[in-house]
Design a protein around this motif. Sequence first.
Motif, PDB file in Angstrom:
ATOM      1  N   PRO A 176      38.396  31.823  39.414  1.00 14.69           N
ATOM      2  CA  PRO A 176      38.203  32.636  40.049  1.00 14.69           C
ATOM      3  C   PRO A 176      39.202  33.906  39.760  1.00 14.69           C
ATOM      4  CG  PRO A 176      38.537  31.001  41.688  1.00 14.69           C
ATOM      5  CD  PRO A 176      38.786  30.577  40.006  1.00 14.69           C
ATOM      6  N   THR A 177      38.762  35.133  39.951  1.00 12.37           N
ATOM      7  CA  THR A 177      39.833  36.213  39.694  1.00 12.37           C
ATOM      8  C   THR A 177      40.934  36.385  40.646  1.00 12.37           C
ATOM      9  OG1 THR A 177      38.334  37.902  40.502  1.00 12.37           O
ATOM     10  CG2 THR A 177      38.345  37.516  38.055  1.00 12.37           C
ATOM     11  N   LYS A 178      42.044  36.982  40.280  1.00 16.73           N
ATOM     12  CA  LYS A 178      43.280  37.114  41.195  1.00 16.73           C
ATOM     13  C   LYS A 178      43.398  38.271  42.315  1.00 16.73           C
ATOM     14  CE  LYS A 178      46.450  36.019  37.730  1.00 16.73           C
ATOM     15  NZ  LYS A 178      47.649  36.406  37.130  1.00 16.73           N
ATOM     16  N   VAL A 179      42.865  39.282  41.509  1.00 15.61           N
ATOM     17  CA  VAL A 179      42.922  40.642  42.507  1.00 15.61           C
ATOM     18  C   VAL A 179      41.638  40.856  43.181  1.00 15.61           C
ATOM     19  CG1 VAL A 179      43.194  43.110  42.587  1.00 15.61           C
ATOM     20  CG2 VAL A 179      44.506  41.828  40.771  1.00 15.61           C
ATOM     21  N   GLY A 180      40.572  40.734  42.769  1.00 14.26           N
ATOM     22  CA  GLY A 180      39.280  40.535  43.676  1.00 14.26           C
ATOM     23  C   GLY A 180      38.494  41.928  43.899  1.00 14.26           C
ATOM     24  N   VAL A 181      39.267  42.965  43.712  1.00 16.19           N
ATOM     25  CA  VAL A 181      38.657  44.283  43.597  1.00 16.19           C
ATOM     26  C   VAL A 181      38.828  44.980  42.454  1.00 16.19           C
ATOM     27  CG1 VAL A 181      38.633  44.851  46.172  1.00 16.19           C
ATOM     28  CG2 VAL A 181      40.443  45.286  44.779  1.00 16.19           C
ATOM     29  N   GLU A 182      38.194  45.890  41.799  1.00 17.33           N
ATOM     30  CA  GLU A 182      38.265  46.524  40.449  1.00 17.33           C
ATOM     31  C   GLU A 182      39.541  47.232  40.115  1.00 17.33           C
ATOM     32  OE1 GLU A 182      35.804  46.805  42.722  1.00 17.33           O
ATOM     33  OE2 GLU A 182      33.684  46.620  41.749  1.00 17.33           O
TER      34      GLU A 182
END
Length: 352
Positions: A176-182
């Motif tokens: 899963p990515t850390k920030v979650g928004v672009e």
Amino acid sequence: MRTVILKVNREEPEIDRIRAAAEIIRKGGLVAFPTETVYGLGADALNPEAVARIYTAKNRPPDNPIIVHVASRDEACRLTEEVPANARKLMDTFWPGPLTLVLKASGLVPRITTGGLDTVAVRMPGLKVTLALIAESGAPIAAPSANLAGRPSPTTAEHVRQDLDGRIDLILDAGPTKVGVESTVVDLTVDPPQILRPGGVPYEELKSTLDRVELHPVVLAEREIPLVQARSPGMKHRHYAPNAKVIVVEGRMDAIVTKVQELADQHRKTGKSVGILATGETESRYRADSVRSLGSRRDLASAAKNLFKLLREFDEDKVDIIVAEAVPPEGLGLAVMNRLRKASGFNIVRAD
Ligand code: TXA
Ligand code: MG
């Protein structure tokens, strides 16, 4: 086309796997890869045929330009006509990281990559695996988010597979990515610089770095902005939308909770299945077919990290309607509210 999924370590990427992915990029193919924000769908940014494949795989409108990912400041400079002092300052402060700079494009960048514009959006991402892929490819990588156009951006390799299986060559899976928004998109071709899309670098941090920086009116728009005013073509396309219809409830905290439940009850009475997008503080106060929490209202980074995943989970629950609580538009909350309002098609209800 068969889509291969390859696991890779995000901090110490296995070089053989990175080379296999880079080989596909060099040959004009499509590789989905993780960044610190969301997964991207990458192709050689300087190869017009490869970039054309991105638009096809995503069903992306051809006038929506693509961010070019670089592994160094020098690479960004080659893609741009000039790098003004304030752009240099932003690179020094926030790169590698979730910040995209819109600058005048140099002749090196094909027009298909910029959606026909004379500007180019450049970003140096903050994840080792992403930087390794760009470096091994020997070319800047054009990459929009790796979802079908209009769907929520993918924060896991599984989300990418759901949207693009059979349409791309490879998915690099680093969890899963850390920030979650672009990334935050800042236009430096205007004075003062304007934030076209709020994202992983908060407005507050940009304000403390630059003397002047403004939010483009579209950032917190409560209605669809007329096309002529949309400087960033991405502004005008439907975005981030799950299959369910989304309603956003904004206002005072207590009034929000009452209104969210009232709307949920109303729709359930008509036989609709209703999901509620709640927060940690309020989740236990709701009754609906599905209640999911963004996390604590005091931790807007967790709201950002969870938002797109939860929108996809509501689709798996097969709800018809999602009633969503607004969060404070501060820090990463500004990006969350921008995405929520767009996902709702500006279906905003005031609770006061
Ligand atoms: O975090 C991110 O930015 C992710 C990862 C993969 O890097 N990428 C991403 O790309 O979100 P995409 O294509 O989904 O969103 C790019 C946004 C769009 O709204 C697009 O219109 C805008 O950036 N954009 C790209 N080039 C532009 C340009 N030259 N001028 C104005 N806006 C531009
Ligand atoms: Mg996108």
